[in-house]
Design a protein around this motif. Structure first.
Motif, PDB file in Angstrom:
ATOM      1  N   THR A   1       0.815  -1.213   0.000  1.00 10.53           N
ATOM      2  CA  THR A   1       0.000   0.000   0.000  1.00 10.53           C
ATOM      3  C   THR A   1       0.849   1.264   0.000  1.00 10.53           C
ATOM      4  O   THR A   1       0.364   2.318  -0.414  1.00 10.53           O
ATOM      5  N   THR A   2       2.089   1.199   0.453  1.00 12.31           N
ATOM      6  CA  THR A   2       2.934   2.387   0.480  1.00 12.31           C
ATOM      7  C   THR A   2       3.580   2.591  -0.885  1.00 12.31           C
ATOM      8  O   THR A   2       3.754   1.651  -1.673  1.00 12.31           O
ATOM      9  N   PHE A   3       3.937   3.847  -1.163  1.00 17.79           N
ATOM     10  CA  PHE A   3       4.599   4.149  -2.432  1.00 17.79           C
ATOM     11  C   PHE A   3       5.938   3.438  -2.516  1.00 17.79           C
ATOM     12  O   PHE A   3       6.312   2.906  -3.574  1.00 17.79           O
TER      13      PHE A   3
ATOM     14  N   ARG B   1       5.344  -0.110  -3.432  1.00 19.35           N
ATOM     15  CA  ARG B   1       4.885  -0.269  -4.819  1.00 19.35           C
ATOM     16  C   ARG B   1       6.028  -0.092  -5.809  1.00 19.35           C
ATOM     17  O   ARG B   1       6.094  -0.774  -6.845  1.00 19.35           O
TER      18      ARG B   1
ATOM     19  N   ASP C   1       6.649   8.137   1.420  1.00 12.22           N
ATOM     20  CA  ASP C   1       5.361   7.513   1.737  1.00 12.22           C
ATOM     21  C   ASP C   1       4.343   8.500   2.273  1.00 12.22           C
ATOM     22  O   ASP C   1       3.132   8.310   2.110  1.00 12.22           O
TER      23      ASP C   1
ATOM     24  N   PRO D   1       0.814  12.410  -2.678  1.00 13.46           N
ATOM     25  CA  PRO D   1      -0.616  12.075  -2.792  1.00 13.46           C
ATOM     26  C   PRO D   1      -0.807  10.972  -3.833  1.00 13.46           C
ATOM     27  O   PRO D   1       0.050  10.750  -4.700  1.00 13.46           O
ATOM     28  N   GLU D   2      -1.960  10.331  -3.788  1.00 14.85           N
ATOM     29  CA  GLU D   2      -2.201   9.177  -4.655  1.00 14.85           C
ATOM     30  C   GLU D   2      -2.126   9.516  -6.143  1.00 14.85           C
ATOM     31  O   GLU D   2      -1.523   8.747  -6.915  1.00 14.85           O
ATOM     32  N   PRO D   3      -2.707  10.618  -6.620  1.00 13.62           N
ATOM     33  CA  PRO D   3      -2.606  10.898  -8.064  1.00 13.62           C
ATOM     34  C   PRO D   3      -1.160  11.013  -8.539  1.00 13.62           C
ATOM     35  O   PRO D   3      -0.804  10.498  -9.599  1.00 13.62           O
TER      36      PRO D   3
ATOM     37  N   ALA E   1       1.521   9.728  -7.047  1.00 11.89           N
ATOM     38  CA  ALA E   1       2.139   8.415  -6.937  1.00 11.89           C
ATOM     39  C   ALA E   1       1.766   7.538  -8.121  1.00 11.89           C
ATOM     40  O   ALA E   1       2.613   6.823  -8.682  1.00 11.89           O
ATOM     41  N   GLY E   2       0.497   7.583  -8.543  1.00 14.25           N
ATOM     42  CA  GLY E   2       0.081   6.782  -9.687  1.00 14.25           C
ATOM     43  C   GLY E   2       0.781   7.193 -10.969  1.00 14.25           C
ATOM     44  O   GLY E   2       1.202   6.342 -11.769  1.00 14.25           O
TER      45      GLY E   2
END
Length: 527
Positions: free
Chosen positions: A430-432, A435, A460, A464-466, A468-469
């Motif tokens: 779940t952490t950057f 991943r 981590d 933010p999620e965007p 990181a993606g």
């Protein structure tokens, strides 16, 4: 010398210090077995007896389940073929009628019959019950009064006082022992739950339950049985002191008397597996007392946990059965949760595969279609152009170059998707940081070596999620591009995060189409 006051027995007054020491001593041991041995030793000394014994009564089976002795040598103990079971003789009389016994001459008392061969000869005898609250826990037996005479009323009075205090000490020791046993079973259940939720395979999970339960129950074996398609049950996991190979695969055939209870999720408690007619398996001959407990949670029967002890082993008491049943319920719940967790992880993998499929359709297929249309148009334009038209030839060349670039980009997209499909399905970090390591670990399968990864800053918590993606997508593209290049032997991935921005740098030593070695790609995003 001052004479004793009238009405006072000098022997009784002399016995008071001994009684006081005995009463204080019986409560000094927290362990139950040590307490019982101390009681019988104190009683023997207090009443000047040659032999002493403390028999523990099992209220469910109405017989002796333990015997602690004093005054007998190891040779005398070894000469006895078996200890009294409490069904006959003076122990049996005390069990059937728990009141003090003090016959004057054992040789003339019919209740003294039934002693095993090799038992020491005794003439005088004194026996009293030991009560813990209202329950008869056991009995104190004394024999062979020093001097050859019978026991006296004073001996009886002293022994009754000691037995009363012993009941309190035994009650406390039993509470202490039960608390420790409960603590061990709770710790064992927690350890099993932690292990199962760590993602162990199903076979290993069942083996973990069997082994931990065997150790906690002090059993000869711990086995897990599961229903078979034919309607029976089969041992699928077994833990023993030695090789359990002959246990795994053993089945309980349909029609067995015990099978209906097991498939119905009922616990079964066996006194002696070797002689109980309900037991039909060929391995039953080696086992004695046994517990067969349902592994059941939420109405779902996973199987049965069986914990047999060796022939002649100590029978399971009520506390054993309660704690083992609670352990089985907890283990069943952990197995169900582990299955659910595995299903969730598989669902996440399938969802990821769906996303990759959509990416392939949206990006790759559309790009191939556009390239096809471009080549088709170029083909028609080239066919319609007059001979010697250099402008038309240049235009066709430019279109073909663009088509080659589009195909090159499409190939890179396909490689990126392949890298994503190489990720292990059981891992779902779940952490950057996790991943990124997952992506590079998957790339190592195709590259043949592990890319190096370096993190700078609190990646981590800052990303933010965007963002990181986007960085993960860029990392996949860079790894796929590096794989295309020839002679690549190393790849370095660096992630540098600050509160204001994050930078991803991927460097490889592969040879480019122009012949140079080494390529660096960098992505940066504001935070």
């Amino acid at each position: 010398m001052t004479p004793a006051p009238a009405g006072r027995d000098p022997d009784a007054r002399a016995s008071l210090p001994l009684l006081l020491d005995a009463v204080l001593g019986v409560g000094s041991e927290p362990e139950l077995q040590a307490t019982l041995q101390h009681i019988v030793d104190s009683a023997t000394e207090l009443c000047a007896a040659r032999y002493g014994a403390l028999g523990v009564v099992d209220p469910e089976r109405v017989r002796l389940t333990g015997l602690y002795t004093a005054g007998m040598t190891e040779a005398e103990r070894a000469a006895l073929p078996e200890l009294p079971d409490g069904r006959t003789g003076l122990p049996g009389a005390l069990i059937s009628d728990p009141r003090p016994l003090m016959p004057q001459d054992l040789s003339k008392d019919s209740r003294a019959a039934g002693l095993p061969p090799g038992h020491p000869l005794m003439r005088s005898y004194l026996g009293v019950p030991i009560r813990v609250h209202t329950e008869v826990f056991g009995h104190l037996h004394l024999a062979g009064k020093e001097g050859g005479g019978p026991f006296t009323d004073q001996d009886l009075a002293l022994l009754r006082v000691l037995a009363s205090q012993a009941g309190t000490a035994i009650g406390n020791a039993r509470l202490y022992e039960t608390a420790r046993r409960r603590e061990r079973w709770i710790e064992g259940a927690a350890a099993v739950t932690t292990t199962l939720l760590a993602g162990r395979p199903a076979a290993d999970a069942l083996m973990c339950v069997a082994e931990r339960a065997r150790l906690l129950a002090d059993a000869a074996a711990g086995v897990v049985l599961q229903p078979t398609p034919e309607g029976g049950m089969e041992i699928v996991a077994a833990s023993t002191h030695g090789d359990p190979g002959d246990l795994v695969g053993t089945t309980i055939a349909p029609g067995s008397a015990v099978l209906g209870q097991l498939l119905g999720g009922e616990p079964v408690f066996i006194e002696d597996s070797a002689t109980d007619p309900r037991m039909t398996t060929p391995v039953r001959e080696r086992f004695g007392p046994s517990m067969m407990l349902p592994l059941q949670s939420g109405g779902r029967l996973i199987g049965t946990l069986a914990l047999p002890r060796p022939r002649g082993g100590r029978p399971y008491d009520a506390v054993d059965r309660l704690l083992a049943s609670q352990f089985a319920s907890q283990a069943a719940l952990a197995l169900v949760l582990a299955d659910a967790q595995h299903d969730r992880e598989q669902l996440a993998v399938y969802e990821d595969r769906d996303r990759i499929a959509r990416d392939l359709h949206d990006l790759v297929v559309q790009r191939l279609f556009a390239t096809e249309m471009m080549l088709e148009s170029t083909k028609k334009r080239a066919a319609a152009a007059p001979a010697g038209d250099t402008v038309g030839e240049d235009t066709v060349g430019e279109d073909l170059a663009r088509a080659v670039d589009e195909l090159d980009s499409t190939i890179q997209e396909v490689r990126t998707a392949i890298f994503a499909l190489q990720q292990p399905p059981s891992d779902a970090p779940t952490t950057f940081r996790g991943r990124v390591l997952r992506e590079t670990g998957g790339a190592a399968v195709l590259l043949g070596f592990q890319p190096s990864v370096q993190f700078t800053g609190a990646v981590d918590t800052l990303l933010p999620e965007p963002v990181a993606g986007d960085l993960l997508a860029a990392l996949r593209a860079a790894l796929a591009a590096a794989h295309r290049r020839s002679e690549v032997t190393s790849i370095e991935v660096a992630v540098d995060a600050t509160p204001a921005r994050v930078r991803l740098t991927v460097t490889d030593d592969g040879r480019t189409t122009s012949g140079t070695r080494g390529t660096t790609r960098t992505w940066e995003s504001a935070l």
